[in-house]
Design a protein around this motif. Structure first.
Motif, PDB file in Angstrom:
ATOM      1  N   ALA A 183       8.466  19.111  -2.542  1.00  0.00           N
ATOM      2  CA  ALA A 183       7.309  18.210  -2.573  1.00  0.00           C
ATOM      3  C   ALA A 183       7.570  16.886  -1.863  1.00  0.00           C
ATOM      4  O   ALA A 183       6.735  16.452  -1.049  1.00  0.00           O
ATOM      5  CB  ALA A 183       6.879  17.966  -4.022  1.00  0.00           C
ATOM      6  N   PRO A 184       8.713  16.192  -2.119  1.00  0.00           N
ATOM      7  CA  PRO A 184       8.929  14.908  -1.420  1.00  0.00           C
ATOM      8  C   PRO A 184       8.952  15.056   0.102  1.00  0.00           C
ATOM      9  O   PRO A 184       8.461  14.170   0.818  1.00  0.00           O
ATOM     10  CB  PRO A 184      10.297  14.451  -1.944  1.00  0.00           C
ATOM     11  N   ILE A 185       9.518  16.163   0.587  1.00  0.00           N
ATOM     12  CA  ILE A 185       9.574  16.360   2.040  1.00  0.00           C
ATOM     13  C   ILE A 185       8.176  16.570   2.593  1.00  0.00           C
ATOM     14  O   ILE A 185       7.795  15.984   3.624  1.00  0.00           O
ATOM     15  CB  ILE A 185      10.475  17.570   2.366  1.00  0.00           C
ATOM     16  N   PHE A 186       7.366  17.405   1.905  1.00  0.00           N
ATOM     17  CA  PHE A 186       6.008  17.650   2.380  1.00  0.00           C
ATOM     18  C   PHE A 186       5.148  16.399   2.296  1.00  0.00           C
ATOM     19  O   PHE A 186       4.286  16.168   3.148  1.00  0.00           O
ATOM     20  CB  PHE A 186       5.368  18.788   1.571  1.00  0.00           C
TER      21      PHE A 186
ATOM     22  N   LEU B  20       5.856  14.480   5.247  1.00  0.00           N
ATOM     23  CA  LEU B  20       5.372  15.121   6.470  1.00  0.00           C
ATOM     24  C   LEU B  20       3.861  14.986   6.621  1.00  0.00           C
ATOM     25  O   LEU B  20       3.357  14.732   7.728  1.00  0.00           O
ATOM     26  CB  LEU B  20       5.763  16.601   6.478  1.00  0.00           C
ATOM     27  N   ILE B  21       3.121  15.188   5.529  1.00  0.00           N
ATOM     28  CA  ILE B  21       1.658  15.231   5.638  1.00  0.00           C
ATOM     29  C   ILE B  21       1.011  13.854   5.482  1.00  0.00           C
ATOM     30  O   ILE B  21      -0.162  13.685   5.820  1.00  0.00           O
ATOM     31  CB  ILE B  21       1.055  16.198   4.603  1.00  0.00           C
ATOM     32  N   SER B  22       1.754  12.878   4.936  1.00  0.00           N
ATOM     33  CA  SER B  22       1.168  11.546   4.770  1.00  0.00           C
ATOM     34  C   SER B  22       1.077  10.836   6.117  1.00  0.00           C
ATOM     35  O   SER B  22       1.863  11.090   7.036  1.00  0.00           O
ATOM     36  CB  SER B  22       2.004  10.713   3.791  1.00  0.00           C
TER      37      SER B  22
ATOM     38  N   THR C 246       0.823  -1.218   0.000  1.00  0.00           N
ATOM     39  CA  THR C 246       0.000   0.000   0.000  1.00  0.00           C
ATOM     40  C   THR C 246       0.857   1.267   0.000  1.00  0.00           C
ATOM     41  O   THR C 246       0.377   2.334  -0.384  1.00  0.00           O
ATOM     42  CB  THR C 246      -0.927   0.021   1.226  1.00  0.00           C
ATOM     43  N   ASP C 247       2.087   1.161   0.444  1.00  0.00           N
ATOM     44  CA  ASP C 247       2.989   2.321   0.450  1.00  0.00           C
ATOM     45  C   ASP C 247       3.842   2.414  -0.817  1.00  0.00           C
ATOM     46  O   ASP C 247       4.613   3.359  -0.987  1.00  0.00           O
ATOM     47  CB  ASP C 247       3.928   2.256   1.666  1.00  0.00           C
ATOM     48  N   GLY C 248       3.692   1.410  -1.707  1.00  0.00           N
ATOM     49  CA  GLY C 248       4.525   1.380  -2.910  1.00  0.00           C
ATOM     50  C   GLY C 248       4.326   2.591  -3.800  1.00  0.00           C
ATOM     51  O   GLY C 248       5.295   3.203  -4.281  1.00  0.00           O
ATOM     52  N   ASN C 249       3.046   2.990  -4.021  1.00  0.00           N
ATOM     53  CA  ASN C 249       2.772   4.127  -4.900  1.00  0.00           C
ATOM     54  C   ASN C 249       3.310   5.441  -4.322  1.00  0.00           C
ATOM     55  O   ASN C 249       3.765   6.317  -5.073  1.00  0.00           O
ATOM     56  CB  ASN C 249       1.266   4.243  -5.146  1.00  0.00           C
ATOM     57  N   LYS C 250       3.223   5.551  -3.003  1.00  0.00           N
ATOM     58  CA  LYS C 250       3.717   6.791  -2.377  1.00  0.00           C
ATOM     59  C   LYS C 250       5.211   6.941  -2.632  1.00  0.00           C
ATOM     60  O   LYS C 250       5.672   8.024  -3.058  1.00  0.00           O
ATOM     61  CB  LYS C 250       3.441   6.766  -0.872  1.00  0.00           C
ATOM     62  N   TYR C 251       5.972   5.905  -2.422  1.00  0.00           N
ATOM     63  CA  TYR C 251       7.419   5.992  -2.616  1.00  0.00           C
ATOM     64  C   TYR C 251       7.797   5.997  -4.102  1.00  0.00           C
ATOM     65  O   TYR C 251       8.848   6.515  -4.471  1.00  0.00           O
ATOM     66  CB  TYR C 251       8.112   4.854  -1.869  1.00  0.00           C
ATOM     67  N   PHE C 252       6.905   5.426  -4.940  1.00  0.00           N
ATOM     68  CA  PHE C 252       7.105   5.543  -6.385  1.00  0.00           C
ATOM     69  C   PHE C 252       7.038   7.015  -6.798  1.00  0.00           C
ATOM     70  O   PHE C 252       7.877   7.498  -7.572  1.00  0.00           O
ATOM     71  CB  PHE C 252       6.027   4.734  -7.119  1.00  0.00           C
ATOM     72  N   GLY C 253       6.032   7.739  -6.285  1.00  0.00           N
ATOM     73  CA  GLY C 253       5.893   9.176  -6.598  1.00  0.00           C
ATOM     74  C   GLY C 253       7.030  10.001  -6.033  1.00  0.00           C
ATOM     75  O   GLY C 253       7.533  10.922  -6.694  1.00  0.00           O
TER      76      GLY C 253
ATOM     77  N   SER D 172      16.335  10.208   4.965  1.00  0.00           N
ATOM     78  CA  SER D 172      16.723  10.378   6.371  1.00  0.00           C
ATOM     79  C   SER D 172      15.557  10.800   7.251  1.00  0.00           C
ATOM     80  O   SER D 172      15.697  10.850   8.481  1.00  0.00           O
ATOM     81  CB  SER D 172      17.848  11.418   6.479  1.00  0.00           C
ATOM     82  N   MET D 173      14.408  11.129   6.625  1.00  0.00           N
ATOM     83  CA  MET D 173      13.235  11.521   7.416  1.00  0.00           C
ATOM     84  C   MET D 173      12.478  10.277   7.873  1.00  0.00           C
ATOM     85  O   MET D 173      12.363   9.299   7.128  1.00  0.00           O
ATOM     86  CB  MET D 173      12.316  12.427   6.585  1.00  0.00           C
ATOM     87  N   ARG D 174      11.966  10.325   9.083  1.00  0.00           N
ATOM     88  CA  ARG D 174      11.222   9.203   9.656  1.00  0.00           C
ATOM     89  C   ARG D 174       9.857   9.679  10.146  1.00  0.00           C
ATOM     90  O   ARG D 174       9.715  10.795  10.660  1.00  0.00           O
ATOM     91  CB  ARG D 174      11.980   8.610  10.854  1.00  0.00           C
ATOM     92  N   LYS D 175       8.842   8.840   9.955  1.00  0.00           N
ATOM     93  CA  LYS D 175       7.515   9.126  10.477  1.00  0.00           C
ATOM     94  C   LYS D 175       7.454   8.662  11.924  1.00  0.00           C
ATOM     95  O   LYS D 175       7.601   7.477  12.227  1.00  0.00           O
ATOM     96  CB  LYS D 175       6.447   8.389   9.653  1.00  0.00           C
ATOM     97  N   ARG D 176       7.268   9.629  12.829  1.00  0.00           N
ATOM     98  CA  ARG D 176       7.189   9.326  14.257  1.00  0.00           C
ATOM     99  C   ARG D 176       5.785   9.589  14.770  1.00  0.00           C
ATOM    100  O   ARG D 176       4.921  10.114  14.063  1.00  0.00           O
ATOM    101  CB  ARG D 176       8.197  10.169  15.033  1.00  0.00           C
TER     102      ARG D 176
END
Length: 337
Positions: free
Chosen positions: A289-292, A295-297, A24-31, A82-86
């Motif tokens: 855009a990739p950073i945002f 952050l927002i996902s 389910t996260d494949g498309n997000k990281y593809f973009g 290097s960004m992590r979702k916490r």
């Protein structure tokens, strides 16, 4: 399609094995990977154009452009990976601020050469105006530096003025002589027709004036010719000095000159100012855009698996540390006993 997907996953800095377990996260990281890749591609094009204006060589431009694009690509990939979702969103934003600042700086650096390319025609016209102005200033400066030409021109004009005065005096005497012969009454003539004493006197004055004019013509023409030669010599020296300066003026189209011309154009035209601003904002949006997106996902399965993998490494490292400490203590006791 599978290879394309994996390539963009690689660009996003994601772990293939973990992403396969979280489809389910494949498309997000593809973009995200696609954005990073095309940002690097734009950076390559931008740097290539910028370096083309510097080196004037397509091979140098391509080589250094590719190196620059790869560096931007790698830096963007590192920033995003290097960004992590916490659990705490504020801590994520706080950690993202330096990355956003870096992304904005990169966007400004990438966008500038492309702005110059987009407004190339307008910039070229402005540079032509500047070159014309520089040529006029250079010629005026050289003219002030060769004052001998003006002095020699003054001497030549003075000699020609004396010749004109002599011609005028001769012509006046010729007219008085004609009036005296044909009986035209004036303040300087008798009004009697014929070659009387007054006419002969006028004829003598006319002959003397003509002889003097012939002598002046011969003498002054030689002086004028010498002055012309001297003037031409100084003009040649002045042209030689301008020839030395002209390549610098013709070459006035480097990166700094074009940036300065674009700055002047945006000050003169509100429409160009807005267009330039829109281009900058577009690149800032693309770069950040990739950073945002991260952050927002919402936190997804991939983030859980990544935390689990990192936790597993941390636990394993702690276990190995405790094991090594215990083994060391046992060896110390055995050695001391």
């Amino acid at each position: 399609m599978k290879k394309v997907t994996q390539f963009f996953w690689f660009c996003s800095g994601a772990n293939f094995n973990l992403l396969k377990k979280a489809p389910t996260d494949g498309n997000k990281y593809f973009g995200i990977g696609g954005t990073i890749f095309f940002t690097g591609l734009l950076a390559t094009i931008s740097a290539g154009y910028a370096l083309m204006t510097v080196f004037q060589s397509i091979w140098y431009a391509i080589g250094f452009g590719i190196i620059w694009g790869l560096m931007i690509f790698n830096l963007d990939r590192f920033i995003v990976s290097s960004m992590r979702k916490r659990a705490k969103s504020w801590s994520e934003w706080k950690m993202a601020i330096p990355r956003l600042i870096m992304a904005i700086i990169l966007a400004l650096v990438i966008s500038k050469p492309l702005e110059l390319k987009i407004f190339e025609r307008e910039i070229n016209r402005k540079l032509d105006e500047k070159k014309s102005e520089m040529i006029a200033q250079s010629k005026e400066s050289l003219k002030n530096g060769f004052t001998e030409i003006d002095a020699l021109e003054g001497q030549k004009d003075s000699l020609r003025s004396e010749l004109r005065n002599a011609v005028g005096y001769r012509d006046r005497l010729q007219q008085e002589y004609d009036y005296e012969r044909f009986g035209t009454k004036t303040d300087g003539t008798s009004g009697i027709i014929g070659l009387g004493s007054n006419a002969k006197k006028k004829e003598q004055q006319l002959d003397a004036a003509q002889q003097n004019l012939d002598l002046l013509n011969q003498t002054y023409q030689e002086k004028i010719d010498l002055l012309e030669q001297e003037i031409q010599r100084y003009v040649a020296l002045r042209e030689a000095e301008f020839t030395k300066i002209q390549p610098n003026i013709d070459g006035f189209d480097g990166m700094a000159a074009r940036i300065d011309a674009l700055s002047v154009l945006t000050q003169e035209s509100q429409a160009m100012k807005m267009a330039n601003l829109m281009i900058i904002l577009l690149f800032v949006a693309v770069e950040t855009a990739p950073i945002f997106v991260k952050l927002i996902s919402l936190r997804g399965p991939y983030d859980d698996l990544l935390d689990l993998a990192e936790k597993g490494v941390e636990v394993y490292a702690n276990e190995q540390t405790v094991k090594l400490v215990k083994q060391s203590e046992w060896r110390q006791r055995a050695f001391s006993g």
